[in-house]
Design an enzyme around this catalytic site. Sequence first.
Site, mmCIF file in Angstrom:
data_model
loop_
_atom_site.group_PDB
_atom_site.id
_atom_site.type_symbol
_atom_site.label_atom_id
_atom_site.label_comp_id
_atom_site.label_asym_id
_atom_site.label_seq_id
_atom_site.Cartn_x
_atom_site.Cartn_y
_atom_site.Cartn_z
ATOM 1 C CG HIS A 471 -8.362 6.242 -6.278
ATOM 2 N ND1 HIS A 471 -8.574 7.128 -5.838
ATOM 3 C CD2 HIS A 471 -7.565 6.256 -7.396
ATOM 4 C CE1 HIS A 471 -8.659 8.049 -7.027
ATOM 5 N NE2 HIS A 471 -8.021 6.992 -8.018
ATOM 6 C CD GLU A 472 -4.862 4.771 -9.499
ATOM 7 O OE1 GLU A 472 -5.445 3.605 -10.506
ATOM 8 O OE2 GLU A 472 -4.528 5.777 -9.594
ATOM 9 C CG HIS A 475 -9.565 4.479 -11.632
ATOM 10 N ND1 HIS A 475 -10.516 5.485 -12.268
ATOM 11 C CD2 HIS A 475 -8.611 5.598 -11.082
ATOM 12 C CE1 HIS A 475 -10.628 6.723 -11.378
ATOM 13 N NE2 HIS A 475 -9.053 6.125 -11.425
ATOM 14 C CG HIS A 478 -15.492 2.906 -13.792
ATOM 15 N ND1 HIS A 478 -15.270 4.338 -13.797
ATOM 16 C CD2 HIS A 478 -16.951 2.333 -14.733
ATOM 17 C CE1 HIS A 478 -16.359 4.346 -15.178
ATOM 18 N NE2 HIS A 478 -17.093 3.461 -15.489
#
Length: 685
Positions: A471-472, A475, A478
Amino acid sequence: MTQTPAQNPLLSDFAAAFGLPDFAAIKPEHYRPAFDAALAEHRAEIDAVAASAEPPTFANTIEALEKSGRSLEKVANVFFVLAGADTSDALEAVERDISPLLARHSNALYLNAPLFKRIDDLYARRETLGLTPEQARVLERYHTRFVRAGAGLDKAAQDRLAAINEELATLGTKFSQNVLADEKAYALILEEGDLAGLPDFARAAAAAAAEERGHKGKYAITLARSSCESFLQFSSRRDLREKVFEAWIKRGENGGATDNRATIAETVKLRAERAKLLGFATFADYRLDDQMAKTPAAARKLLDEVWGRARAKALVERDALQEMIAAEGANFKLAPHDWRYYAEKLRKAKYDLDEAEIKPYFQLDKMIEAAFETAQRLFGLTFTPANVPLYHPDARAWDVKDKSGAHVALFIGDYFARGSKHSGAWMTSLRDQQKLIGDTRPVVLNVCNFTKPAAGEPALLSFDDARTLFHEFGHGLHGMLSNVTYPLLSGTAVSSDFVELPSQLYEHWLEVPAILERYARHAKTGEAMPKALLDRLLATRTYGQGFATVEYTACALVDLDVHGRQDDTPLDVTAFERDDLERIKMPAEIVMRHRLPHFSHLFSGGGYAAGYYSYMWSEVLDADAFEAFEETGDAFDPATAQRLRDFIYSAGNLRDPAEAYKAFRGRLPAVDALLKKRGLDDVAA
């Protein structure tokens, strides 16, 4: 006292590899003078733009603003990385000191009447300026930011807004430091005889935590989520589970100096006042007006659609756990501190699956490699260890390059829990991508709180921990893949109900068989996870989703409700939380994932205030987005991956979120894919 660049490393150019600062040379006493100098420099830059005698143009107003504040950004990025990941009493004192100053500075920018007049003039003439689409987006975002900050209000209202913003900054810092203080203060010290039910990896982690706290030869359970959740999952000592659980849920609510309830009440009151000054009925209305959802009603519609199904499924799960308790000959009623323990036992019985059997296959280093290979197969990235000086020995770095060998970013991973680190997991940056001032490549960090192993032992993750890592890293990508010109639009600078799409979507690749088969390797034998075990693991994807969805959705609903209050009477935080949970018929055996007194998403700066629904809003998007790959029959389909990169991961805030998603997928999603993903599609509300 004024310091020169020679005296203060924060005031000099960062000359280490990849433009990193010399962390070892930076001392707490350097921050305040560096902030003072950078703030003064930025004020002078803003004043020069606002006072220009030239008619406003995009270049002399918007681009000039975008080029300003570089020194302040540099100093602030270093400080807040350390304030979150490796703080100290001295840094906390600086944080308390600087937070209201930064709020005051922001007020001076966004309430600068001559500056707003120039921006407003440009915005009124935007169709005649010959702007590129990106320039038009930057102008629109600046105008919206100024209006939402109160630039169009009268002087009295602006003065009150400025005072509110400063006070809120102080309250957010206080809240965050109180939670950290409660977490640091707690450790349950245990003897060998207290460890019944704990697998070897949990014992080893508890031994390491005890030794770190000066209790060599004993065991410690801390309030790091990975520590207390493992204990709640495996310990057969019901009395000790209750102690750990109570300490976990009472953070910020223990009375005394670190109690957050008065801080929350004042924060909610001030946010409501700010919203009314800006013409909104409630803070929730104000917050969502500039998000993808647009209104609290739209966010609540999604949450309500999921809540009834999730609650019904959770009640079925509760009854199954209660039956297990009865079958064992016990006569007590299932309590919140029992849920994880019996859910793990039932999972083992139902699927022949034991977390202690799974965990050795999820080594931290292998999961990092898995995240990297996924990025290579989707986006052509490679990750090479970078030997650079960092702020803590546990942190490590990688040089990220594209298919051509060109440098894309520096990625820093800081994975282990420690007393100097705030709880949770997050992505942040030391430098953001932009092309307005040279071709600036980003420096991106992932900060997590996994349990650090004993010396010489591999770090083992739960499956949920591995999902957090992916998940991180989503990010992180991104930020790393950002490809925009203007800093305002860079990387993760998108609406909060869109920013979770790249991260939550990336979690899906953890469960792709090709990734698990290669990287789920036993820590001792190096053997791949047996296919039968892998199949059983994947078969449990929707196991416990009633509990997990209720635990989350209750938080999102309470968040909307507390920020949607129109009652001017003082907020009794404990009573409000209790009454609101009763209203939605929260099962008594489940506690909110984040109770209000330690709900840092909402009250430690407020990045998700009235916006915690964003995770589920984005999950609607991510479930549908991964189906785009599944429809091709290839989880790494090149054409789909290219669209994903072009319109989501590299596009920053170039487009309205809905338009960005439609550019990738061809349409907006429905809730069906989310319900299917969580196993709620066949449950009646």
